[in-house]
Design a protein around this motif. Sequence first.
Motif, PDB file in Angstrom:
ATOM      1  N   MET A 131       0.839  -1.202   0.000  1.00  0.00           N
ATOM      2  CA  MET A 131       0.000   0.000   0.000  1.00  0.00           C
ATOM      3  C   MET A 131       0.875   1.254   0.000  1.00  0.00           C
ATOM      4  SD  MET A 131      -2.461  -2.029   0.025  1.00  0.00           S
ATOM      5  CE  MET A 131      -3.177  -3.501   0.740  1.00  0.00           C
ATOM      6  N   LEU A 132       1.989   1.194   0.722  1.00  0.00           N
ATOM      7  CA  LEU A 132       2.916   2.326   0.712  1.00  0.00           C
ATOM      8  C   LEU A 132       3.494   2.540  -0.674  1.00  0.00           C
ATOM      9  CD1 LEU A 132       4.823   1.774   4.080  1.00  0.00           C
ATOM     10  CD2 LEU A 132       3.129   3.545   3.564  1.00  0.00           C
ATOM     11  N   SER A 133       3.802   1.458  -1.380  1.00  0.00           N
ATOM     12  CA  SER A 133       4.302   1.600  -2.747  1.00  0.00           C
ATOM     13  C   SER A 133       3.263   2.274  -3.631  1.00  0.00           C
ATOM     14  CB  SER A 133       4.673   0.236  -3.318  1.00  0.00           C
ATOM     15  OG  SER A 133       5.161   0.356  -4.637  1.00  0.00           O
ATOM     16  N   ILE A 134       2.005   1.888  -3.466  1.00  0.00           N
ATOM     17  CA  ILE A 134       0.918   2.488  -4.254  1.00  0.00           C
ATOM     18  C   ILE A 134       0.817   3.984  -3.957  1.00  0.00           C
ATOM     19  CG2 ILE A 134      -1.590   2.541  -4.560  1.00  0.00           C
ATOM     20  CD1 ILE A 134      -1.531  -0.524  -3.973  1.00  0.00           C
ATOM     21  N   LEU A 135       0.811   4.337  -2.683  1.00  0.00           N
ATOM     22  CA  LEU A 135       0.658   5.742  -2.300  1.00  0.00           C
ATOM     23  C   LEU A 135       1.881   6.562  -2.701  1.00  0.00           C
ATOM     24  CD1 LEU A 135      -0.941   5.310   1.250  1.00  0.00           C
ATOM     25  CD2 LEU A 135      -2.101   5.677  -0.940  1.00  0.00           C
ATOM     26  N   ARG A 136       3.065   6.020  -2.482  1.00  0.00           N
ATOM     27  CA  ARG A 136       4.284   6.743  -2.852  1.00  0.00           C
ATOM     28  C   ARG A 136       4.360   6.959  -4.361  1.00  0.00           C
ATOM     29  NH1 ARG A 136       7.872   2.979   1.268  1.00  0.00           N
ATOM     30  NH2 ARG A 136       7.740   4.342   3.108  1.00  0.00           N
ATOM     31  N   THR A 137       3.938   5.955  -5.137  1.00  0.00           N
ATOM     32  CA  THR A 137       3.942   6.093  -6.594  1.00  0.00           C
ATOM     33  C   THR A 137       2.952   7.159  -7.033  1.00  0.00           C
ATOM     34  OG1 THR A 137       4.524   3.746  -6.838  1.00  0.00           O
ATOM     35  CG2 THR A 137       3.610   4.863  -8.769  1.00  0.00           C
ATOM     36  N   ALA A 138       1.750   7.141  -6.455  1.00  0.00           N
ATOM     37  CA  ALA A 138       0.741   8.142  -6.803  1.00  0.00           C
ATOM     38  C   ALA A 138       1.237   9.546  -6.501  1.00  0.00           C
ATOM     39  CB  ALA A 138      -0.561   7.860  -6.050  1.00  0.00           C
ATOM     40  N   ALA A 139       1.894   9.723  -5.348  1.00  0.00           N
ATOM     41  CA  ALA A 139       2.400  11.046  -4.988  1.00  0.00           C
ATOM     42  C   ALA A 139       3.509  11.485  -5.937  1.00  0.00           C
ATOM     43  CB  ALA A 139       2.909  11.026  -3.544  1.00  0.00           C
ATOM     44  N   ASP A 140       4.418  10.570  -6.279  1.00  0.00           N
ATOM     45  CA  ASP A 140       5.533  10.921  -7.161  1.00  0.00           C
ATOM     46  C   ASP A 140       5.074  11.234  -8.575  1.00  0.00           C
ATOM     47  OD1 ASP A 140       7.434  10.710  -5.212  1.00  0.00           O
ATOM     48  OD2 ASP A 140       8.100   8.693  -5.757  1.00  0.00           O
ATOM     49  N   ARG A 141       4.013  10.579  -9.024  1.00  0.00           N
ATOM     50  CA  ARG A 141       3.544  10.762 -10.393  1.00  0.00           C
ATOM     51  C   ARG A 141       2.388  11.757 -10.505  1.00  0.00           C
ATOM     52  NH1 ARG A 141       3.813   4.406 -12.428  1.00  0.00           N
ATOM     53  NH2 ARG A 141       6.090   4.357 -12.691  1.00  0.00           N
ATOM     54  N   GLY A 142       1.981  12.340  -9.398  1.00  0.00           N
ATOM     55  CA  GLY A 142       0.903  13.316  -9.438  1.00  0.00           C
ATOM     56  C   GLY A 142      -0.446  12.705  -9.789  1.00  0.00           C
ATOM     57  N   ILE A 143      -0.661  11.452  -9.394  1.00  0.00           N
ATOM     58  CA  ILE A 143      -1.938  10.776  -9.662  1.00  0.00           C
ATOM     59  C   ILE A 143      -2.965  11.229  -8.631  1.00  0.00           C
ATOM     60  CG2 ILE A 143      -3.096   8.529  -9.738  1.00  0.00           C
ATOM     61  CD1 ILE A 143      -0.392   7.321 -10.582  1.00  0.00           C
ATOM     62  N   ASP A 144      -4.123  11.627  -9.107  1.00  0.00           N
ATOM     63  CA  ASP A 144      -5.200  12.076  -8.210  1.00  0.00           C
ATOM     64  C   ASP A 144      -5.915  10.847  -7.662  1.00  0.00           C
ATOM     65  OD1 ASP A 144      -7.018  13.610  -6.839  1.00  0.00           O
ATOM     66  OD2 ASP A 144      -8.290  13.994  -8.592  1.00  0.00           O
ATOM     67  N   LEU A 145      -5.289  10.183  -6.703  1.00  0.00           N
ATOM     68  CA  LEU A 145      -5.772   8.909  -6.192  1.00  0.00           C
ATOM     69  C   LEU A 145      -6.914   9.098  -5.202  1.00  0.00           C
ATOM     70  CD1 LEU A 145      -5.280   5.799  -6.005  1.00  0.00           C
ATOM     71  CD2 LEU A 145      -3.766   6.296  -4.062  1.00  0.00           C
ATOM     72  N   ASP A 146      -8.014   8.437  -5.468  1.00  0.00           N
ATOM     73  CA  ASP A 146      -9.154   8.405  -4.549  1.00  0.00           C
ATOM     74  C   ASP A 146      -9.085   7.066  -3.819  1.00  0.00           C
ATOM     75  OD1 ASP A 146     -11.603   8.133  -3.254  1.00  0.00           O
ATOM     76  OD2 ASP A 146     -12.734   9.115  -4.850  1.00  0.00           O
ATOM     77  N   ALA A 147      -8.610   7.096  -2.575  1.00  0.00           N
ATOM     78  CA  ALA A 147      -8.403   5.845  -1.852  1.00  0.00           C
ATOM     79  C   ALA A 147      -8.668   6.007  -0.364  1.00  0.00           C
ATOM     80  CB  ALA A 147      -6.980   5.332  -2.066  1.00  0.00           C
ATOM     81  N   VAL A 148      -9.097   4.920   0.237  1.00  0.00           N
ATOM     82  CA  VAL A 148      -9.198   4.808   1.689  1.00  0.00           C
ATOM     83  C   VAL A 148      -8.144   3.804   2.131  1.00  0.00           C
ATOM     84  CG1 VAL A 148     -10.636   4.129   3.636  1.00  0.00           C
ATOM     85  CG2 VAL A 148     -11.668   5.305   1.685  1.00  0.00           C
ATOM     86  N   LEU A 149      -7.280   4.192   3.060  1.00  0.00           N
ATOM     87  CA  LEU A 149      -6.296   3.284   3.622  1.00  0.00           C
ATOM     88  C   LEU A 149      -6.720   2.919   5.037  1.00  0.00           C
ATOM     89  CD1 LEU A 149      -3.516   1.815   3.686  1.00  0.00           C
ATOM     90  CD2 LEU A 149      -2.564   3.945   4.618  1.00  0.00           C
ATOM     91  N   VAL A 150      -6.875   1.623   5.289  1.00  0.00           N
ATOM     92  CA  VAL A 150      -7.143   1.116   6.635  1.00  0.00           C
ATOM     93  C   VAL A 150      -5.916   0.322   7.056  1.00  0.00           C
ATOM     94  CG1 VAL A 150      -8.651  -0.276   8.097  1.00  0.00           C
ATOM     95  CG2 VAL A 150      -9.618   0.984   6.156  1.00  0.00           C
ATOM     96  N   GLN A 151      -5.208   0.814   8.071  1.00  0.00           N
ATOM     97  CA  GLN A 151      -3.971   0.185   8.531  1.00  0.00           C
ATOM     98  C   GLN A 151      -4.167  -0.323   9.953  1.00  0.00           C
ATOM     99  OE1 GLN A 151      -0.632   2.800   8.965  1.00  0.00           O
ATOM    100  NE2 GLN A 151       0.871   1.148   9.095  1.00  0.00           N
ATOM    101  N   VAL A 152      -3.860  -1.602  10.168  1.00  0.00           N
ATOM    102  CA  VAL A 152      -4.090  -2.249  11.457  1.00  0.00           C
ATOM    103  C   VAL A 152      -2.780  -2.805  11.988  1.00  0.00           C
ATOM    104  CG1 VAL A 152      -5.379  -4.051  12.678  1.00  0.00           C
ATOM    105  CG2 VAL A 152      -6.434  -2.868  10.731  1.00  0.00           C
ATOM    106  N   ALA A 153      -2.527  -2.602  13.285  1.00  0.00           N
ATOM    107  CA  ALA A 153      -1.345  -3.154  13.944  1.00  0.00           C
ATOM    108  C   ALA A 153      -1.651  -3.264  15.436  1.00  0.00           C
ATOM    109  CB  ALA A 153      -0.121  -2.275  13.702  1.00  0.00           C
ATOM    110  N   PRO A 154      -0.864  -4.044  16.183  1.00  0.00           N
ATOM    111  CA  PRO A 154      -1.166  -4.214  17.614  1.00  0.00           C
ATOM    112  C   PRO A 154      -1.101  -2.912  18.417  1.00  0.00           C
ATOM    113  CG  PRO A 154       0.277  -5.967  16.851  1.00  0.00           C
ATOM    114  CD  PRO A 154       0.198  -4.963  15.730  1.00  0.00           C
ATOM    115  N   THR A 155      -0.053  -2.106  18.210  1.00  0.00           N
ATOM    116  CA  THR A 155       0.117  -0.866  18.969  1.00  0.00           C
ATOM    117  C   THR A 155       0.391   0.296  18.021  1.00  0.00           C
ATOM    118  OG1 THR A 155       2.522  -1.021  19.226  1.00  0.00           O
ATOM    119  CG2 THR A 155       1.171  -2.248  20.811  1.00  0.00           C
ATOM    120  N   VAL A 156       0.314   1.492  18.545  1.00  0.00           N
ATOM    121  CA  VAL A 156       0.601   2.680  17.739  1.00  0.00           C
ATOM    122  C   VAL A 156       2.036   2.622  17.220  1.00  0.00           C
ATOM    123  CG1 VAL A 156       0.850   5.184  17.804  1.00  0.00           C
ATOM    124  CG2 VAL A 156      -1.108   4.104  18.913  1.00  0.00           C
TER     125      VAL A 156
END
Length: 345
Positions: free
Chosen positions: A136-161
């Motif tokens: 997901m980070l690769s997707i977001l980083r690529t969109a930011a680098d290429r100026g893609i107007d990405l419409d996305a919801v990211l749900v990230q889950v882990a045990p602690t902050v």
Amino acid sequence: MSDWVTRRRRRFPSDRWGTLTCRAVRDDGPGVRSFLLTPSDGSRVEHDPGQFLTFRIETPGGTVERCYTIASSAARDGGVEITVKRQPGAASGVLHDVMTIGATIEAFGPSGRFGPVAWPGETHALIAAGSGVTPMLSILRTAADRGIDLDAVLVQVAPTVADLIAGDELAVLSRCLPRLLVTRIATRAAGQVRPDAAMLTRIVPDMAARTVLCCGPQGFMEMVRGAARDAGVPPDRYGEESFDFSSPETEITPGTDAPLRRITFARTGRAFDCAETTTILGAVRAAGLPLPSSCARGLCGTCKTFKHSGEVVMAHEGGIRQREIDRGFILPCVSRPLTDIVLDC
């Protein structure tokens, strides 16, 4: 000074093993370490966001192959970054212990069909647990680098902050991608519960209209898969990737009367026999030939290979789509030959 010079470079070959050199290492959370790897021959690495590399790792018990998703932007071809969580077993621990600046490692790829290239859509829901956030980070980083107007919801889950990878960077990416909505869930935080289908539906109420991409442990993906199905997400808009496989299927070995079929690699000309009761991947390994693989049970899609000719029986667990089967692709890890086979290897 030469590292600052822009020059023409050949492409890092994705169809054979190559050598990468570690250029930088950083810690990204408890037991999580990121490695910047560049081709030792100075070539460039072309990949799609969501693809992975297969690595040969020398462990005390011998050489093992493990797959790690490329976490870096596909818009940057000078090298790749992988983010590895130390897990039980030798492979990830060895990377943490010996992959220092200047160390080298063999890699195969990039490979895989995960991400917006393989699963296109106008809008996406990116749902990840633990180190499953790396594609997901690769997707977001690529969109930011290429100026893609990405419409996305990211749900990230882990045990602690502290276990939520790339927290500071996600704040920056959210500024670069105005239509990105980020929800981060620490399951062991006070008053928090483990996410379930009902929670996902509240977080992503328009899930049925989105292409859903999921990565994480098996139990988590099963929950997300059921939630997406119940929400009305069609199978051709749901993709998942995971390399967390704790109980691969036991390999079936040939009996003395099992018919032998000839398996030929079209690109290299290598050929070997495979009994009808043995998986093609099992025969590949017995022949000592390279073929990226991970789960060995037809779930991850790592070993997906084009079949030029021949017939197989294949019982997979979702690692290949019907339209890929119709085009001639198989999963050697769960395919047994009925005739002689020619593979695109």
